[in-house]
Design an enzyme around this catalytic site. Structure first.
Site, short mmCIF file in Angstrom:
data_model
loop_
_atom_site.label_atom_id
_atom_site.label_comp_id
_atom_site.label_asym_id
_atom_site.label_seq_id
_atom_site.Cartn_x
_atom_site.Cartn_y
_atom_site.Cartn_z
N TYR A 74 0.91 -1.30 0.08
CA TYR A 74 -0.04 0.25 0.03
C TYR A 74 0.68 1.32 -0.08
O TYR A 74 0.51 2.35 -0.66
CB TYR A 74 -0.93 0.01 1.05
CG TYR A 74 -1.98 1.14 0.95
CD1 TYR A 74 -3.30 0.93 0.34
CD2 TYR A 74 -1.70 2.26 1.70
CE1 TYR A 74 -4.06 2.02 0.47
CE2 TYR A 74 -2.55 3.45 1.48
CZ TYR A 74 -3.84 3.28 0.67
OH TYR A 74 -4.64 4.33 0.68
N PHE A 126 -7.11 22.46 -24.02
CA PHE A 126 -7.58 20.95 -24.28
C PHE A 126 -8.76 20.78 -23.50
O PHE A 126 -8.92 21.60 -22.28
CB PHE A 126 -6.50 20.20 -23.86
CG PHE A 126 -6.72 18.61 -24.19
CD1 PHE A 126 -6.81 18.36 -25.58
CD2 PHE A 126 -6.93 17.66 -23.03
CE1 PHE A 126 -7.19 16.87 -25.60
CE2 PHE A 126 -7.59 16.38 -23.40
CZ PHE A 126 -7.49 15.96 -24.77
N THR A 127 -9.61 19.88 -23.70
CA THR A 127 -10.90 19.59 -23.17
C THR A 127 -10.77 19.48 -21.57
O THR A 127 -11.45 20.13 -20.94
CB THR A 127 -11.64 18.44 -23.80
OG1 THR A 127 -10.78 17.42 -23.68
CG2 THR A 127 -11.88 18.73 -25.34
N ASP A 217 2.25 20.74 -19.91
CA ASP A 217 1.45 19.65 -20.06
C ASP A 217 2.36 18.95 -21.13
O ASP A 217 2.44 19.29 -22.32
CB ASP A 217 0.03 20.02 -20.87
CG ASP A 217 -0.64 18.88 -21.36
OD1 ASP A 217 0.03 17.71 -21.40
OD2 ASP A 217 -1.80 18.89 -21.57
N LYS A 260 0.19 8.41 -23.47
CA LYS A 260 0.59 8.59 -24.66
C LYS A 260 1.97 8.42 -24.85
O LYS A 260 2.46 7.23 -24.95
CB LYS A 260 0.37 10.16 -25.04
CG LYS A 260 -1.18 10.39 -25.14
CD LYS A 260 -1.82 10.76 -24.02
CE LYS A 260 -3.49 11.29 -24.16
NZ LYS A 260 -3.98 11.16 -22.85
N ARG A 384 -13.24 16.45 -33.20
CA ARG A 384 -12.58 17.21 -32.52
C ARG A 384 -12.89 18.90 -33.13
O ARG A 384 -12.09 19.47 -33.73
CB ARG A 384 -10.91 17.16 -32.77
CG ARG A 384 -10.31 16.03 -32.10
CD ARG A 384 -10.25 16.12 -30.69
NE ARG A 384 -11.28 15.74 -29.77
CZ ARG A 384 -11.26 15.53 -28.44
NH1 ARG A 384 -9.90 15.46 -27.81
NH2 ARG A 384 -12.50 15.77 -27.66
N PHE A 451 -18.85 15.54 -25.56
CA PHE A 451 -18.40 14.61 -26.83
C PHE A 451 -18.36 13.24 -26.38
O PHE A 451 -18.59 12.41 -27.13
CB PHE A 451 -17.06 15.15 -27.38
CG PHE A 451 -15.91 15.31 -26.31
CD1 PHE A 451 -15.97 16.63 -25.63
CD2 PHE A 451 -15.18 14.39 -26.01
CE1 PHE A 451 -14.88 16.61 -24.64
CE2 PHE A 451 -14.23 14.25 -25.01
CZ PHE A 451 -14.14 15.52 -24.17
#
Ligand code: P71
Length: 459
Positions: A74, A126-127, A217, A260, A384, A451
């Site tokens: 843990y 970005f969303t 980011d 990514k 998009r 979306f």
């Protein structure tokens, strides 16, 4: 003179996962049941899945071996320390907080740094990032260069920030209203477009002048570095790993979706250089994600991430990864298909306004085109455009973005060149029938990030 040699993948395939082609009648039913929203399709009904490059990459044998070394304690898992070391060594940030994925890190940094009424300038929205900024009481202001909003402009660094515009935003609002600049390496919504090192250095100077932080980011930072290496003066002989380090060193902290660049199916982190902000993040993470040494991840996930980070920085890997995207993009350009230029790093973005000029933006041309490509071949893509852009926070009206795009996102190390050929054939087929295509009407609209779950019917 020696002819230019082809690149090829720096790996061979050890395990395969079957995919199945469906027939047209089957797909007509499937997309109707999915409300013409490719997010609502079942993966088993998809032939080639270009919805996203997020969490869909193939892990290496090393990463799978790392999974077997998961220390599922843990607290204080040894995999956490391996991850911490990989981040410190390769990205240079001092402190890290693991999160279940990128938006977990966005949540933490937004809650800690943004106060009601704050302004967060950035190189395009970005969303999930913008939503977390808004939920914390802030307002995102787009300060990307104007070329980024023009699908025809061939400017090489469409991720650049318009520094004059940014300085105006700072002067008008006052530096104390700006907790940080949100700077993304490769700008997803602009078409996977990189920021130049020159622009980033100038941004650092400007923000230093006003005492403003840069939060990075870094979801696709290695892909950005590949473009710097290929196209920016002075970087042709610099390894990607070094460019990545230089980028990170110009910033104060970072949010990462490791799904990514870092080649894992799940995972992310918040990385910081400021001890005080780190302290707050380490405390907040236990409410939303889990203890600060696992942040919602299993030990094995953190191990795979630590290994994936190193693999992502290989020049050979990146040449093949972006090379495959560019192969598909060039084929589409040669076939006369309107796509965002220059070709970006993680996918091809079809220009739906040019593809379907007879479908007005309020009839959702990108959503329509995405459904049509699925109908033609079972290839799944992502809208998009206006659906992704959502509604204006104040007026409640649709936001009509200049870019109305369909993204063909290429997972890393997953598909072959033959898949790219089949995808191109399908897009060309839809293009030749484009005049018969009508738009959609939205019949269900969720409140947040619509979306993902919105439903449509044919007009
Ligand atoms: C992509 C995704 C995943 C996604 C997210 C929202 C809508 C549709 C698909 C995620 C990103 C990203 C950037 C630049 C932060 C996140 C959030 N991208 N920044 O492109 O591209 O990370 O998904 O791990 O939470 O398909 P997360």
């Amino acid at each position: 003179m020696q002819k230019k040699r082809s690149w090829a993948e720096p790996y061979k395939i050890k395990m395969v996962e079957p995919v199945y082609m469906t027939d047209l009648n089957y797909r007509i039913k499937a997309i109707e049941e999915a409300g013409y929203n490719t997010f609502l399709l079942k993966s088993k009904d998809v032939y080639i899945d270009l919805l996203t490059d997020s969490g869909t990459s193939a892990m290496s044998d090393r990463q799978w071996a790392g999974m077997m070394l998961g220390d599922e304690a843990y607290a204080g898992s040894r995999n956490f320390y391996n991850l911490e070391e990989a981040i410190q060594k390769n990205y240079g940030y001092k402190y890290i907080v693991p999160t279940h994925q990128g938006r977990g890190a966005e949540h933490l940094i937004s809650q800690i740094m943004i106060k009601k009424g704050d302004i967060i300038p950035g190189n395009m929205y970005f969303t999930t990032t913008r939503l977390h900024q808004e939920l914390a009481g802030g307002t995102f202001v787009d300060v990307i260069v104007p070329e980024a909003h023009d699908s025809e402009s061939t400017y090489l660094f469409k991720g650049d920030i318009d520094l004059d515009k940014l300085e105006k935003v700072i002067e008008e609002n006052g530096a104390d209203k700006i907790p940080y600049i949100a700077m993304a390496t490769t700008v997803n919504m602009a078409g996977g477009q990189p920021i130049s090192m020159a622009n980033l250095k100038a941004l650092r100077e400007l923000t230093n002048k006003y005492g403003i932080k840069i939060i990075h980011d870094m979801t696709r930072v290695a892909e950005n570095a590949f473009m710097n290496q290929q196209h920016e003066e002075g970087y042709a002989n610099t390894p990607i790993a070094e460019i990545v380090r230089e980028i990170c060193d110009l910033t104060d902290g970072a949010t990462m979706s490791a799904k990514k660049d870092a080649l894992v199916n799940i995972g992310g982190f918040l990385a910081l250089n400021d001890e005080d902000i780190f302290d707050q993040a380490r405390n907040l993470v236990v409410i939303y994600e889990g203890l600060h040494t696992y942040g919602g991840l299993a030990g094995r996930d953190m191990e795979a991430m630590a290994i994936g980070i190193k693999e992502s920085l290989s020049d050979d890997h990146m040449r093949a990864r972006v090379g495959q995207v560019q192969y598909l993009g060039q084929k589409l350009i040669d076939a006369g298909i309107p796509i965002v230029k220059p070709i970006g790093t993680h996918g091809i973005f079809l220009d739906a306004k040019k593809f379907l000029p007879h479908v007005p933006q309020e009839h959702f041309p990108a959503q329509t085109l995405s459904a049509e490509i699925y109908l033609d071949s079972g290839v799944r893509t992502m809208e998009r455009g206006v659906v992704s852009a959502g509604r204006d926070k104040k007026t409640g009206e649709h936001r009509f973005p200049k870019l109305e795009l369909v993204r063909l996102t290429i997972p890393r190390r997953v598909y072959t060149q033959a898949h790219m050929d089949v995808i191109c054939e399908s897009v060309c087929e839809v293009y030749s029938n484009r005049e018969n295509i009508k738009g959609l009407e939205m019949i269900y609209e969720p409140e947040y990030l619509r979306f993902f779950q919105a439903r449509f019917k044919k007009r």
